[in-house]
Design an enzyme around this catalytic site. Structure first.
Site, PDB file in Angstrom:
ATOM      1  N   LYS A 114       0.823  -1.221   0.000  1.00  0.00           N
ATOM      2  CA  LYS A 114       0.000   0.000   0.000  1.00  0.00           C
ATOM      3  C   LYS A 114       0.846   1.256   0.000  1.00  0.00           C
ATOM      4  O   LYS A 114       0.477   2.260  -0.605  1.00  0.00           O
ATOM      5  CB  LYS A 114      -0.963  -0.002   1.193  1.00  0.00           C
ATOM      6  CG  LYS A 114      -2.079  -1.030   1.018  1.00  0.00           C
ATOM      7  CD  LYS A 114      -3.307  -0.721   1.830  1.00  0.00           C
ATOM      8  CE  LYS A 114      -4.439  -1.669   1.430  1.00  0.00           C
ATOM      9  NZ  LYS A 114      -5.635  -1.528   2.210  1.00  0.00           N
ATOM     10  N   LYS A 207      -5.213  -9.238  -6.617  1.00  0.00           N
ATOM     11  CA  LYS A 207      -6.385  -9.424  -5.766  1.00  0.00           C
ATOM     12  C   LYS A 207      -7.513  -8.487  -6.228  1.00  0.00           C
ATOM     13  O   LYS A 207      -7.241  -7.345  -6.603  1.00  0.00           O
ATOM     14  CB  LYS A 207      -5.966  -9.055  -4.337  1.00  0.00           C
ATOM     15  CG  LYS A 207      -6.938  -9.427  -3.250  1.00  0.00           C
ATOM     16  CD  LYS A 207      -6.348  -9.045  -1.894  1.00  0.00           C
ATOM     17  CE  LYS A 207      -6.428  -7.558  -1.646  1.00  0.00           C
ATOM     18  NZ  LYS A 207      -7.164  -7.148  -0.455  1.00  0.00           N
ATOM     19  N   LYS A 210     -10.769  -2.861  -3.645  1.00  0.00           N
ATOM     20  CA  LYS A 210     -11.583  -1.645  -3.711  1.00  0.00           C
ATOM     21  C   LYS A 210     -10.854  -0.531  -4.432  1.00  0.00           C
ATOM     22  O   LYS A 210     -11.470   0.345  -5.038  1.00  0.00           O
ATOM     23  CB  LYS A 210     -11.887  -1.164  -2.298  1.00  0.00           C
ATOM     24  CG  LYS A 210     -12.684  -2.121  -1.451  1.00  0.00           C
ATOM     25  CD  LYS A 210     -12.928  -1.469  -0.110  1.00  0.00           C
ATOM     26  CE  LYS A 210     -13.502  -2.436   0.886  1.00  0.00           C
ATOM     27  NZ  LYS A 210     -12.742  -2.462   2.134  1.00  0.00           N
TER      28      LYS A 210
HETATM   29  N1  AQP Z   1     -10.089 -10.169  -3.040  1.00  0.00           N
HETATM   30  C1  AQP Z   1     -10.465 -10.655  -1.873  1.00  0.00           C
HETATM   31  N2  AQP Z   1     -10.781 -11.961  -1.747  1.00  0.00           N
HETATM   32  C2  AQP Z   1     -11.181 -12.474  -0.546  1.00  0.00           C
HETATM   33  N3  AQP Z   1     -11.306 -11.734   0.571  1.00  0.00           N
HETATM   34  C3  AQP Z   1     -11.009 -10.424   0.475  1.00  0.00           C
HETATM   35  N4  AQP Z   1     -11.027  -9.423   1.374  1.00  0.00           N
HETATM   36  C4  AQP Z   1     -10.626  -8.261   0.788  1.00  0.00           C
HETATM   37  N5  AQP Z   1     -10.349  -8.476  -0.500  1.00  0.00           N
HETATM   38  C5  AQP Z   1     -10.573  -9.814  -0.727  1.00  0.00           C
HETATM   39  C6  AQP Z   1     -11.435  -9.595   2.763  1.00  0.00           C
HETATM   40  O1  AQP Z   1     -12.504  -8.697   3.014  1.00  0.00           O
HETATM   41  C7  AQP Z   1     -12.444  -8.304   4.384  1.00  0.00           C
HETATM   42  C8  AQP Z   1     -12.561  -6.807   4.457  1.00  0.00           C
HETATM   43  O2  AQP Z   1     -11.461  -6.211   3.803  1.00  0.00           O
HETATM   44  P1  AQP Z   1     -11.099  -4.720   4.149  1.00  0.00           P
HETATM   45  O3  AQP Z   1     -12.151  -3.851   3.670  1.00  0.00           O
HETATM   46  O4  AQP Z   1     -10.829  -4.605   5.580  1.00  0.00           O
HETATM   47  O5  AQP Z   1      -9.721  -4.419   3.551  1.00  0.00           O
HETATM   48  P2  AQP Z   1      -8.887  -4.740   2.271  1.00  0.00           P
HETATM   49  O6  AQP Z   1      -8.313  -6.102   2.370  1.00  0.00           O
HETATM   50  O7  AQP Z   1      -7.899  -3.678   2.183  1.00  0.00           O
HETATM   51  O8  AQP Z   1      -9.904  -4.628   1.089  1.00  0.00           O
HETATM   52  P3  AQP Z   1      -9.557  -4.352  -0.393  1.00  0.00           P
HETATM   53  O9  AQP Z   1     -10.816  -4.520  -1.100  1.00  0.00           O
HETATM   54  O10 AQP Z   1      -8.417  -5.166  -0.852  1.00  0.00           O
HETATM   55  O11 AQP Z   1      -9.164  -2.819  -0.400  1.00  0.00           O
HETATM   56  P4  AQP Z   1      -7.840  -2.107  -0.898  1.00  0.00           P
HETATM   57  O12 AQP Z   1      -8.083  -1.806  -2.300  1.00  0.00           O
HETATM   58  O13 AQP Z   1      -7.779  -0.882  -0.028  1.00  0.00           O
HETATM   59  O14 AQP Z   1      -6.677  -3.043  -0.680  1.00  0.00           O
HETATM   60  C9  AQP Z   1     -11.127  -8.840   4.957  1.00  0.00           C
HETATM   61  O15 AQP Z   1     -11.401  -9.993   5.717  1.00  0.00           O
HETATM   62  C10 AQP Z   1     -10.342  -9.190   3.728  1.00  0.00           C
HETATM   63  O16 AQP Z   1      -9.447 -10.257   3.957  1.00  0.00           O
END
Ligand code: AQP
Length: 344
Positions: A114, A207, A210
């Site tokens: 990040k 992955k 968001k």
């Molecule tokens: N691609 C994914 N596959 C399975 N599980 C996922 N999670 C996130 N992406 C995937 C799981 O969703 C929960 C909430 O995630 P979060 O909102 O706390 O944070 P994150 O992992 O940062 O989400 P993103 O979507 O990947 O955002 P960015 O773009 O900011 O990196 C967690 O249990 C996570 O494991």
């Protein structure tokens, strides 16, 4: 004293809630309600480790709340709340800042991803994010944490923090009534099923996320039926037919991803999906997947929109959840302070 089983997990209100969040985390939250006492948290303190527009943040907090409820979490039987309403999260995170070691945090791959090349410009909060996550879980003495695969390393850090605290303050912990010296439990990650790491629809190496600039890379929970179908139709694939066995998915990340999504949506395994679709071309499989995704995701998106039309009701649910969470947290934070030697 032994620890009763308790589930805690969170989702960041950073917008674009997607199918990865749903299949990797939220569906597990729903299932665990049957067997456990659960706390599900909209982790707004985590969200601000990266700058958030205040109006959008408020909207996104309500959106994640709506997604929890629309997916089937019962806010009366269990606790849905936003992190910033329970001050113990920030208090315990500070204490853990003083327990965790720089070297531990330096190894966190998510910070490296990040912060990227601009590490010097990243917020301090982004660096200490895993300590706050440990605080979220341990503030409630939670024993089980359903998460996606990407959170595995952070969960391991939570376990290390719990253990170091228990060792550093062993005598005070025993004196406070925990004869086994285990004040903080070792939280167990729950990372199971065919969709623990849902990948981008545009690139099977990344992955689903968001923050991906391409909206075509993810199915969001509020996409309408046509958009879901279009994104699946345009998803990147290879030219081969689907294999009949899972081994045949090796080195085919896009095919493996779509099969995993299908399996998770259907509540079955990849092996079973391949029994049905082995030998089929993507021209057959994609429409079947689109139909299934629309059937499962659209009703949730519709219910989310309905709930979002009554923001006061969502806010009341969060306030009620925070009050109930606070009741569980208060004695634990008080005991933590006593163990540390704080007076008051
Ligand atoms: N691609 C994914 N596959 C399975 N599980 C996922 N999670 C996130 N992406 C995937 C799981 O969703 C929960 C909430 O995630 P979060 O909102 O706390 O944070 P994150 O992992 O940062 O989400 P993103 O979507 O990947 O955002 P960015 O773009 O900011 O990196 C967690 O249990 C996570 O494991």
């Amino acid at each position: 004293m032994t620890h009763q089983e308790r589930v805690f997990s969170g989702v960041q209100p950073t917008g674009n809630l997607h199918l990865g969040n749903y299949l990797g985390a939220i569906t597990k939250f729903v299932a665990l309600q049957e067997s456990h006492e659960c706390l599900y948290c909209v982790v707004d303190l985590h969200a601000i480790t990266v700058w958030q527009d205040p109006k959008e943040l408020a909207h996104n907090i309500r959106e994640v709340t709506a997604a929890f409820i629309a997916s089937g979490i019962d806010p009366k039987k269990h606790i849905i709340f936003n992190q910033s309403q329970v001050s113990g999260h920030a208090e315990l995170a500070w204490i853990f800042n003083c327990v965790a070691r720089m070297g531990w945090l330096n190894r966190m791959t998510q910070f490296k991803e990040k912060a990227g090349k601009h590490k010097e410009n990243a917020s301090v909060g982004l660096f200490t994010y895993p300590n706050l996550m440990a605080a979220d879980i341990l503030l409630y003495h939670a024993t089980h944490v359903p998460v996606g695969e990407d959170q595995k390393q952070h969960l391991e850090l939570s376990r290390d923090i719990a253990q170091k605290f228990n060792v550093d303050f062993k005598d005070a912990i025993i004196a406070s009534g925990y004869e086994d010296g285990l004040f903080f439990p070792q939280p167990e990650p729950l990372i199971q099923g065919p969709a623990t790491r849902v990948m981008s629809l545009r690139n099977g190496q990344n992955k689903m996320s968001k923050s991906d600039p391409s909206d075509m890379s993810r199915i969001t929970m509020t996409d309408d039926a046509d958009t879901i179908a279009k994104k699946i139709r345009k998803a990147k694939t290879d030219p081969d037919a689907l294999p009949s066995e899972e081994d045949g998915l090796q080195n085919r990340p896009e095919a493996a991803n779509l099969v995993g999504i299908y399996a998770a949506l259907k509540g079955t395994s990849k092996a079973d999906v391949l029994k049905e679709f082995g030998g089929a071309q993507f021209s057959t499989f994609k429409p079947a997947l689109a139909e299934l995704a629309v059937e499962k995701v659209s009703p949730i998106g519709n219910e989310m929109r309905r709930l979002m039309d009554a923001p006061d009701e969502l806010d009341a649910i969060l306030r009620d959840g925070a009050e109930r969470a606070q009741k569980i947290a208060a004695p634990i934070i008080a005991k933590t302070k006593q163990i540390l030697g704080f007076i008051g």
